[in-house]
Motif scaffolding. Structure first.
Motif, PDB file in Angstrom:
ATOM      1  N   UNK A 135      -3.737 -55.759 -61.153  1.00 46.18           N
ATOM      2  CA  UNK A 135      -2.356 -55.464 -60.656  1.00 46.18           C
ATOM      3  C   UNK A 135      -2.117 -55.438 -59.083  1.00 46.18           C
ATOM      4  N   UNK A 136      -3.202 -55.460 -58.335  1.00 46.50           N
ATOM      5  CA  UNK A 136      -2.967 -55.666 -56.950  1.00 46.50           C
ATOM      6  C   UNK A 136      -3.394 -56.977 -56.400  1.00 46.50           C
ATOM      7  N   UNK A 137      -3.819 -57.689 -57.053  1.00 45.79           N
ATOM      8  CA  UNK A 137      -4.514 -59.240 -56.720  1.00 45.79           C
ATOM      9  C   UNK A 137      -3.434 -59.907 -56.308  1.00 45.79           C
ATOM     10  N   UNK A 138      -3.673 -60.831 -55.413  1.00 46.53           N
ATOM     11  CA  UNK A 138      -2.494 -61.697 -54.852  1.00 46.53           C
ATOM     12  C   UNK A 138      -1.774 -62.542 -56.004  1.00 46.53           C
TER      13      UNK A 138
ATOM     14  N   UNK B  35       8.445 -63.756 -53.926  1.00 45.46           N
ATOM     15  CA  UNK B  35       8.873 -62.786 -55.043  1.00 45.46           C
ATOM     16  C   UNK B  35       7.606 -62.032 -54.972  1.00 45.46           C
ATOM     17  N   UNK B  36       7.669 -60.669 -55.165  1.00 48.05           N
ATOM     18  CA  UNK B  36       6.778 -59.489 -55.460  1.00 48.05           C
ATOM     19  C   UNK B  36       6.838 -58.674 -56.536  1.00 48.05           C
ATOM     20  N   UNK B  37       5.703 -58.488 -57.314  1.00 51.83           N
ATOM     21  CA  UNK B  37       5.833 -57.675 -58.346  1.00 51.83           C
ATOM     22  C   UNK B  37       4.559 -56.723 -58.254  1.00 51.83           C
ATOM     23  N   UNK B  38       5.062 -55.566 -57.806  1.00 54.54           N
ATOM     24  CA  UNK B  38       4.111 -54.354 -57.646  1.00 54.54           C
ATOM     25  C   UNK B  38       3.918 -53.362 -58.644  1.00 54.54           C
ATOM     26  N   UNK B  39       4.390 -53.694 -59.780  1.00 51.84           N
ATOM     27  CA  UNK B  39       4.473 -52.651 -61.119  1.00 51.84           C
ATOM     28  C   UNK B  39       3.082 -52.335 -61.461  1.00 51.84           C
ATOM     29  N   UNK B  40       2.137 -53.146 -61.740  1.00 52.37           N
ATOM     30  CA  UNK B  40       0.817 -52.545 -62.316  1.00 52.37           C
ATOM     31  C   UNK B  40       0.133 -52.187 -61.014  1.00 52.37           C
TER      32      UNK B  40
END
Length: 304
Positions: A47-50, A60-65
């Motif tokens: 979840x934190x990988x680029x 676009x950024x998806x930080x959910x996980x």
């Protein structure tokens, strides 16, 4: 709030309770119901990988996980390790032809820094085996031979002043030659006060057939730097439950009891939900396999 690092303050961790080092695991899309009964440190599996965060494009950024893992650590007061910032695999699709690769990557790191205060960060992952495709944009080889790595650690030190910065790679614990090459990078970083610990991935393809004495020798070579060593991504399979347990009994103590080792992160534990087939040690229904039964007993009787 920064996650507490006092091990005795952990909310619940039967496996490493009362120990001087932690035993952690990954969290993927959600936190399994039994996760807290086993582990007291967490890393987001992907979840934190680029590539996961910016798979939708440069803006676009998806930080959910990533949030799921970080928030769980905050709630439980256990260490959170950010994995990872610079890696040649799982990079976002847009970056290959992007005109400002350096700027895009710095934006990724700065945005992460505005959200998280990790206890640990795998700043650069697999430099020896899967170097970042943007390495030329962030310094290339340069005067040290590894300027792109130096740059990444400099940015991480500036952005995450209170985090412990780690380098991480596979094929190290089983290969004295790789240890020597790895130390070449580590000593450059150490000379610039940029690195706080050494990560050594311990996947089944590196450790299943590895002698305990080889583990000890290679970990000691790394620990001679004076930096703590963090075995990461530990997983083991076997031809049967008994075989898997037997391998754990050879590999795990050599890591756990080594004084240079300050924490171990396993890479999944639920059967059918791990990166490598057969590496689960607890079935999806909750039954503990032979390796977990042994591991629980070992950690109850072996205090470090």
């Amino acid at each position: 709030m920064f996650c507490a690092l006092v091990l005795g303050a952990f909310a619940a961790s039967p496996l490493a309770a009362g120990q001087s080092k932690w035993l952690g695991n990954v969290i993927a899309g959600s936190v399994p119901a039994n996760w807290d009964s086993y582990w007291n440190q967490a890393t987001a599996e992907n979840g934190c990988k680029w590539g996961s965060v910016q798979g939708g494009g440069a803006t676009s950024f998806n930080w959910g996980q990533c949030d799921i893992t970080y928030n769980h650590c905050q709630t439980k007061g256990i260490p959170f390790k950010y994995h990872t910032f610079v890696w040649g695999s799982q990079e976002p699709g847009f970056i290959g032809g992007y005109s400002d690769q350096k700027g895009a990557h710095l934006n990724f790191m700065k945005t992460a820094a505005s959200r998280y205060k990790p206890n640990f960060i795998d700043v650069v992952n697999e430099a020896l085996h899967a170097p970042s495709s943007i390495r030329n944009a962030i310094g290339g080889s340069g005067s040290t031979g590894w300027d792109w790595i130096v740059f990444a650690f400099e940015q991480a030190r500036s952005l995450f002043g209170s985090s412990k910065l780690l380098i991480n790679d596979y094929g190290i614990v089983n290969d004295a030659g790789a240890v020597t090459r790895y130390l070449g990078i580590i000593n450059i970083l150490k000379g610039k006060s940029l690195v706080d610990g050494i990560g050594i991935q311990c996947h089944q393809f590196n450790v299943n057939n590895l002698a305990a004495a080889t583990i000890t020798s290679n970990v000691n070579s790394l620990g001679a730097t004076g930096l703590p060593v963090y075995p990461s991504e530990l997983d083991i399979n076997g031809n049967s439950e008994a075989d898997q347990s037997s391998i754990y009994q050879r590999v795990f103590p050599a890591l756990w009891t080594n004084t240079h080792v300050k924490g171990i992160t396993m890479w999944g534990y639920i059967t059918g939900q791990t990166w490598k087939d057969g590496t689960g040690i607890v079935d999806a229904g909750g039954r503990e396999r032979a390796a977990m039964t042994w591991l629980k007993g070992y950690l109850e009787s072996t205090k470090v």
